[in-house]
Design a protein around this motif. Structure first.
Motif, PDB file in Angstrom:
ATOM      1  N   ASP A 134      44.977  14.767  55.553  1.00 27.00           N
ATOM      2  CA  ASP A 134      44.449  16.114  55.277  1.00 27.00           C
ATOM      3  C   ASP A 134      43.272  15.963  54.317  1.00 27.00           C
ATOM      4  OD1 ASP A 134      43.943  18.719  54.581  1.00 27.00           O
ATOM      5  OD2 ASP A 134      45.852  19.064  53.579  1.00 27.00           O
ATOM      6  N   ASP A 135      42.044  16.045  54.744  1.00 25.70           N
ATOM      7  CA  ASP A 135      41.670  16.421  56.079  1.00 25.70           C
ATOM      8  C   ASP A 135      40.702  15.382  56.646  1.00 25.70           C
ATOM      9  OD1 ASP A 135      41.395  18.049  58.383  1.00 25.70           O
ATOM     10  OD2 ASP A 135      39.648  19.027  57.538  1.00 25.70           O
ATOM     11  N   GLU A 184      38.002  21.819  49.231  1.00 23.79           N
ATOM     12  CA  GLU A 184      38.837  22.739  50.015  1.00 23.79           C
ATOM     13  C   GLU A 184      40.192  22.911  49.357  1.00 23.79           C
ATOM     14  OE1 GLU A 184      41.603  24.472  52.751  1.00 23.79           O
ATOM     15  OE2 GLU A 184      41.790  22.487  51.872  1.00 23.79           O
ATOM     16  N   GLU A 185      40.704  21.820  48.801  1.00 26.77           N
ATOM     17  CA  GLU A 185      42.060  21.855  48.237  1.00 26.77           C
ATOM     18  C   GLU A 185      42.162  22.748  47.009  1.00 26.77           C
ATOM     19  OE1 GLU A 185      44.455  20.991  49.824  1.00 26.77           O
ATOM     20  OE2 GLU A 185      43.890  19.395  51.202  1.00 26.77           O
ATOM     21  N   HIS A 216      37.142  18.979  55.741  1.00 28.36           N
ATOM     22  CA  HIS A 216      36.986  18.647  54.324  1.00 28.36           C
ATOM     23  C   HIS A 216      37.446  17.221  54.029  1.00 28.36           C
ATOM     24  CE1 HIS A 216      41.238  19.171  52.920  1.00 28.36           C
ATOM     25  NE2 HIS A 216      41.316  20.028  53.914  1.00 28.36           N
ATOM     26  N   ASP A 260      40.856  21.552  60.480  1.00 29.25           N
ATOM     27  CA  ASP A 260      41.756  21.196  59.382  1.00 29.25           C
ATOM     28  C   ASP A 260      43.161  20.997  59.931  1.00 29.25           C
ATOM     29  OD1 ASP A 260      42.683  20.646  56.851  1.00 29.25           O
ATOM     30  OD2 ASP A 260      41.886  22.485  55.944  1.00 29.25           O
ATOM     31  N   VAL A 261      43.937  20.229  59.216  1.00 26.70           N
ATOM     32  CA  VAL A 261      45.277  19.887  59.693  1.00 26.70           C
ATOM     33  C   VAL A 261      46.209  21.084  59.614  1.00 26.70           C
ATOM     34  CG1 VAL A 261      45.020  17.483  59.027  1.00 26.70           C
ATOM     35  CG2 VAL A 261      46.016  19.112  57.406  1.00 26.70           C
TER      36      VAL A 261
HETATM   37 MN    MN Z   1      43.220  20.725  54.763  1.00 25.90          MN
END
Ligand code: MN
Ligand code: MN
Length: 463
Positions: free
Chosen positions: A266-267, A296-297, A106, A339-340
């Motif tokens: 991120d990310d 995503e967040e 993302h 993703d992180v």
């Molecule tokens: Mn993320």
């Protein structure tokens, strides 16, 4: 077997990345990280990341995917989803009925968005009111240099791109915090309450409009500056996406320069790792797909989030070209949800299970499950899926480690993994370990960035 051999053979003993890296890899790592840092400076919002990706894709020979387009192995296509997310594919030798190798990351990051009616004046200081986006510790966003990024859709249909605070000659913006001298009450509050959402007001100016004796002279003067530079009037804020992000560039961190500090790893750290190898891909066995999603967040929702049918639309157009059923393609596909994760932080050891937490410089982190408090909301990859990734990384010399996001009862997080798995696609989470995730300034290790890019390369190549 002597005891040493027994230990070597039977026990899982991960090695530090720097003990495994040769000189050639080190040079490659440094050059990859330079490219990554340049991407970070160019792409602080999802829109800017898409703009960067489209330009890079066009340069690499990708063209927009049109419905009904005839596709042959080696063809490179992409779709720009309304400027906020992007999907790219390189058509493989095998039919899409055999599935695709997908990476999904993302490109949105936590930040402060302007409210629809943001501009006001209080005590002869002009401000923007904001509504933060994603999970932030609000106190971290005060007393640091901030920049304004975004777009404004004007009444006449013109779209204006705004960036203030990034060039050396630009002014920056700021949210004030209370001086320690008068913080007796504030210091008794919790970190969550010390600064509230409604206090995240961004200072814009203090100069009144000259020769004016009306109300809100400072606000009017600020609006006048925006009008001179961008042709904006106050009503234009109603059709704008303007956002406040930390000002400044991606920098090397540490005396040994082994880390990278930036806003929004991120990310975008996984996004760039997924993007670069697909741009350089020849003709893969299975079709390679890279999705850089938005939202995503805040739950992967909306038209540009990973739950959007935009993904089906893109994949269906690919499948239609080969007269293949989309559902069959999904059923046989593999997705690395990139993703992180949290890197182990010795300052806060009590929050993690050290035996199952990822560490800086141990390579890309594979996460069987994310979620929180009893795996809630996790995709939870199967043994078979984890086994595939293990074999894949082994075959491509990708250095990896295992990750879980904190202690079981401490909290957790989510990724796009569940939304890919819901589509009947075998999905595993993997990504770069990060220190101070979601802070205005996040840290990653160069080695892990590089290894994550190698991991994405492996996904596209397949077993
Ligand atoms: Mn993320
Ligand atoms: Mn996040």
């Amino acid at each position: 077997m002597n005891n040493e051999t027994l230990r070597e053979t039977l026990l899982f003993q991960p090695k530090h990345g720097y003990d495994r890296m040769n000189d050639a890899q080190r040079t490659e790592m440094e050059s990859y990280c330079k490219e990554y840092a340049a991407f970070m400076d160019a792409a602080k919002t999802e829109r800017e990341a898409v703009t960067y990706a489209v330009a890079a894709a066009e340069k690499a020979g990708f063209r927009p995917l049109a419905p009904g387009m005839e596709l042959k192995p080696g063809d490179k296509v992409y779709r720009n989803n309304r400027g906020k997310s992007i999907l790219l594919a390189v058509v493989g030798k095998e039919s899409l009925a055999q599935g695709a190798n997908i990476t999904a990351a993302h490109i949105d990051s936590p930040r402060m968005d302007l409210k629809p009616n943001p501009l006001y004046e209080d005590s002869e200081i002009a401000y923007f009111k904001t509504h933060y986006y994603g999970g932030i510790k609000k106190y971290q966003w005060t007393a640091i240099p901030l920049a304004l990024h975004g777009v404004v859709y004007k009444k006449n249909g013109e779209v204006i791109t705004v960036t203030i605070g990034e060039s050396d000659t630009d002014p920056v913006l700021c949210v004030s915090d209370l001086l320690i001298h008068l913080s007796a009450d504030q210091m008794k509050k919790t970190l969550a309450e010390g600064i509230t959402g409604e206090q995240l007001n961004v200072i814009l100016g203090t100069t009144p409009l000259a020769g004016d004796d009306g109300a809100d002279r400072v606000k009017l003067a600020v609006m006048n500056l925006l009008h001179e530079k961008y042709g904006l009037v106050e009503e234009d804020f109603l059709s704008a996406e303007l956002t406040i992000v930390p000002a400044g560039k991606c920098r090397e961190v540490g005396l040994d320069r082994s880390l990278l500090g930036a806003y929004g790893h991120d990310d975008r750290v996984c996004s760039f790792a997924a993007l670069l190898p697909i741009l350089r891909l020849g003709t893969p066995e299975r079709t390679a797909v890279c999705v850089l999603a938005d939202k995503e967040e805040i739950g992967s929702v909306g038209i540009s989030g990973m739950q959007s049918q935009c993904f089906e639309s893109f994949m269906a157009d690919l499948c239609d070209g080969q007269k293949v059923s989309l559902l069959r393609c999904f059923e046989n596909s593999f997705c690395l949800s990139a993703d992180v994760t949290n890197a182990f932080d010795p300052n806060f050891p009590e929050t993690c299970d050290k035996r199952n937490n990822s560490k800086l410089n141990y390579g890309v982190s594979i996460c069987k499950y994310t979620g929180s408090r009893g795996k809630g909301g996790a995709s939870d990859a199967s043994a078979e899926a984890m086994g595939y990734v293990r074999s894949l990384f082994e075959a491509h010399n990708v250095v990896w480690q295992i990750a879980t996001l904190g202690k079981v009862d401490q909290g957790g997080g989510g990724t796009v993994a569940a939304y890919m798995a819901n589509r009947n696609i075998v999905t595993v989470d993997a990504g770069v370990p990060v220190l101070c995730m979601h802070a205005p300034w996040e840290l990653v290790s160069k080695y892990d960035c590089y290894m994550t890019m190698k991991a994405m390369e492996a996904v596209y190549a397949g077993l």
